[in-house]
Structure formats: C-alpha cells, structure tokens
Design an enzyme around this catalytic site. Structure first.
Site, mmCIF file in Angstrom:
data_model
loop_
_atom_site.group_PDB
_atom_site.id
_atom_site.type_symbol
_atom_site.label_atom_id
_atom_site.label_comp_id
_atom_site.label_asym_id
_atom_site.label_seq_id
_atom_site.Cartn_x
_atom_site.Cartn_y
_atom_site.Cartn_z
ATOM 1 N N ARG A 155 -2.374 5.713 3.261
ATOM 2 C CA ARG A 155 -1.776 4.382 3.374
ATOM 3 C C ARG A 155 -2.371 3.480 2.299
ATOM 4 O O ARG A 155 -3.557 3.579 1.968
ATOM 5 C CB ARG A 155 -2.032 3.767 4.758
ATOM 6 C CG ARG A 155 -1.206 4.388 5.875
ATOM 7 C CD ARG A 155 0.269 4.041 5.736
ATOM 8 N NE ARG A 155 1.091 4.595 6.807
ATOM 9 C CZ ARG A 155 1.734 5.758 6.746
ATOM 10 N NH1 ARG A 155 1.619 6.508 5.658
ATOM 11 N NH2 ARG A 155 2.479 6.172 7.760
ATOM 12 N N HIS A 182 5.792 6.837 -2.878
ATOM 13 C CA HIS A 182 5.642 7.256 -1.479
ATOM 14 C C HIS A 182 6.547 8.449 -1.155
ATOM 15 O O HIS A 182 7.326 8.426 -0.198
ATOM 16 C CB HIS A 182 5.962 6.083 -0.540
ATOM 17 C CG HIS A 182 5.274 6.203 0.792
ATOM 18 N ND1 HIS A 182 4.830 5.106 1.506
ATOM 19 C CD2 HIS A 182 4.960 7.278 1.559
ATOM 20 C CE1 HIS A 182 4.280 5.507 2.648
ATOM 21 N NE2 HIS A 182 4.356 6.834 2.690
#
Length: 309
Positions: free
Chosen positions: A224, A272
């Site tokens: 993250r 991502h």
C-alpha cells in the site's frame, strides 16, 4: 437475498457478469441503485463511500473485492456485528509472485540503466551480482509474502522474512515483531513490502528504517502507498544510501502529474497492476461465503478487525 456491489471509481460490470454466469437467478445490485436496502444482507466492496453501510440495517457480511481490506476497515461506521472477509485466490497469489520476481531480476541485471542508455546511444556493460550473492527481505509473511519468499528462494536467492508475529517457513528465517525489525532490515539487499496496512505498519518505510537497510539496497513496494513516506525515500536515494525503488502502489492514485517520482532516474512507477483480482476466478469463494452467510455457517477468509487483516 440480493447481493449489492459498492465501489467508487471501479468498473464492476465484470463482477456482475461473473456472478450471473455462475448463478443466473442471483439478484445482483449496484449501489446506489440497490433499493430497498433492508433486503440486502451481503455486500461486495472496494473503496466504498465511508458511512454508507449504515444504510443497510440487515447487513451480515462485507467482502473485499481483493486481498486488501484496509479500504473497508478505515470506515468507523461499519456495525460491529457485520463480518468482513477478503479474497484469497491462487491467480492473485501467482500474479504477485511473478511480478515481484520480475522487479527483482530487472534490478539485479540493471535493465533500467540499459533502457536509459538507449536515449544517449551509450554502449556500456555493467557488472551484476548473482542470485546467491543477494538477500531479499520480504516484509509481510501472509499468503502473498509466503509465496514470494518461496519463489525467490527456489531460484537461488537468500531470503529472510519479517512478520508482526512468529511464523515458520522452511529454509527461510522469519524475524518477528518490532524488537526484530532492525535485524531483519539489516539483511535485506532488496526489500519487498507486502505488509497489510494497519496503524502499526503505516509509514513503516520511513527515513529511519530505510537507513537501516544495507548501503545500495533496493526497495520494492507492492503493498500500500501509505506504507511509504515518499519524501524520505527520495532523500535516502539522493543521499546515495539506496540504489533505487520500484513502486506499484502510491499514496495518491493515479500518481499526480508533476510528482517527483515520475522523473526520478532511480524510481520506477507502475499503476497498481502487480496483482489484479480476476472476477471469474474469485466469484466461487464469494458465492460460497454468500451461502454461508445466509445459513449462519462460519465464513471463509474472515478478517480480524483487531489485527487489521
């Protein structure tokens, strides 16, 4: 009973299609067009509007549409009786292992430098290390981290791990807890962050910890964006302590135009994409949990709100 899908900024039509293909009679709704909400007992969520689940008085369970659940747990208004689950999927695990191995090997052989050299038409071979001469440290020894650690070990890397609590992996030393973090960081020529995002792990990739890595270590973050203090990373790279970083997750996504990561010569950014949940593969376990929730059976892949994963 209906299933509702609650998501912001994500195309959920593949999920609807996969659910209906497996179970055509299922009532699948999409927030906010899911009235009346008192009929809904099961929800699928990704980046939902905070506080929205107070509108579902009979909700029993919320499943993340991925392996991560921090986007759900950050909502303080989810009723305590609502159970939260996440997806564990072999495709998801394999994709993450493949991607991280690619980043490790790309760094090992200096392919970024050769790509940059093309712009100046510079022919200059660089020395490289062999796998057995490098230790990869994997932060986070859950499903994904365990597979990544084993894959890297299988191709000759020395591998260490770090977890919040004691874990045992065959032929891999796993450090545990805050008291062993410094020792772990000192082993990692390449550091891979695969930690869940919790209050304890937020900002863990900060200047103090990055400086505990060996000189010219390389950082890979596929967990993250909130794990990394971005300004600290730039400082430690520019000071010459770190060789660089590959970042697949950022604090703000998409990464804003003009952000220094875009142009930094030693930082690589990907959007991502390390491991993307496949709806066709994942809906089997979602439907099993849906059935379990309706019959009152224990749910699969249940998340602890206390631990954060």
């Amino acid at each position: 009973m209906p299933i509702t899908i609650v998501s912001q900024g994500r195309n959920v039509s593949p999920w609807v299609k996969a659910l209906k293909e497996k179970r055509p009679e299922l009532d699948v709704r999409i927030y906010p067009h899911d009235l009346p909400r008192e009929e809904v007992t099961f929800a699928l969520a990704w980046n939902h509007p905070l506080g929205v689940f107070k509108e579902f008085p009979n909700l029993k369970s919320i499943s993340s549409l991925g392996a991560g659940v921090d986007h759900i747990l950050k909502d303080p208004d989810i009723p305590e009786q609502v159970q939260i689950t996440r997806i564990k999927d072999e495709n998801l695990t394999n994709d993450m292992a493949d991607f991280t191995m690619a980043l490790v090997l790309n760094h090992m052989r200096g392919l970024h430098a050769y790509k940059a050299a093309e712009k100046t038409q510079t022919w200059k071979p660089h020395k490289y290390k062999r796998n057995e001469d490098v230790t990869v440290g994997v932060m986070g020894i859950g499903t994904l981290g365990t597979e990544v650690a084993h894959r890297l070990s299988s191709i000759g890397f020395k591998v260490t791990g770090w977890a919040s609590s004691a874990k045992r992996l065959e032929s891999i030393k796993v450090y545990a807890g805050p008291e062993e973090l410094d020792a772990f960081l000192g082993t990692a020529d390449i550091l891979i962050c695969l930690l869940p995002l919790t209050p304890e792990t937020a900002n863990i990739l900060n200047k103090d910890n990055l400086l505990k890595l060996p000189k010219q270590a390389y950082v890979i973050n596929v967990a993250r964006g909130e794990h990394l203090v971005e300004e600290d990373l730039i400082q430690v790279i520019d000071a010459g302590h770190l060789a660089g970083a590959s970042l697949d997750v950022l604090r703000e996504e998409p990464l804003p135009e003009g952000h220094p990561f875009w142009t930094h010569p030693k930082i690589s950014v990907t959007p991502h994409i390390a491991s993307v949940t496949d709806p066709e593969s994942a809906v089997v376990q979602l439907l099993e949990n849906y059935d379990r929730a309706q019959s009152g059976e224990p749910l699969l892949n249940l998340v602890s709100r206390t631990k954060g994963y």
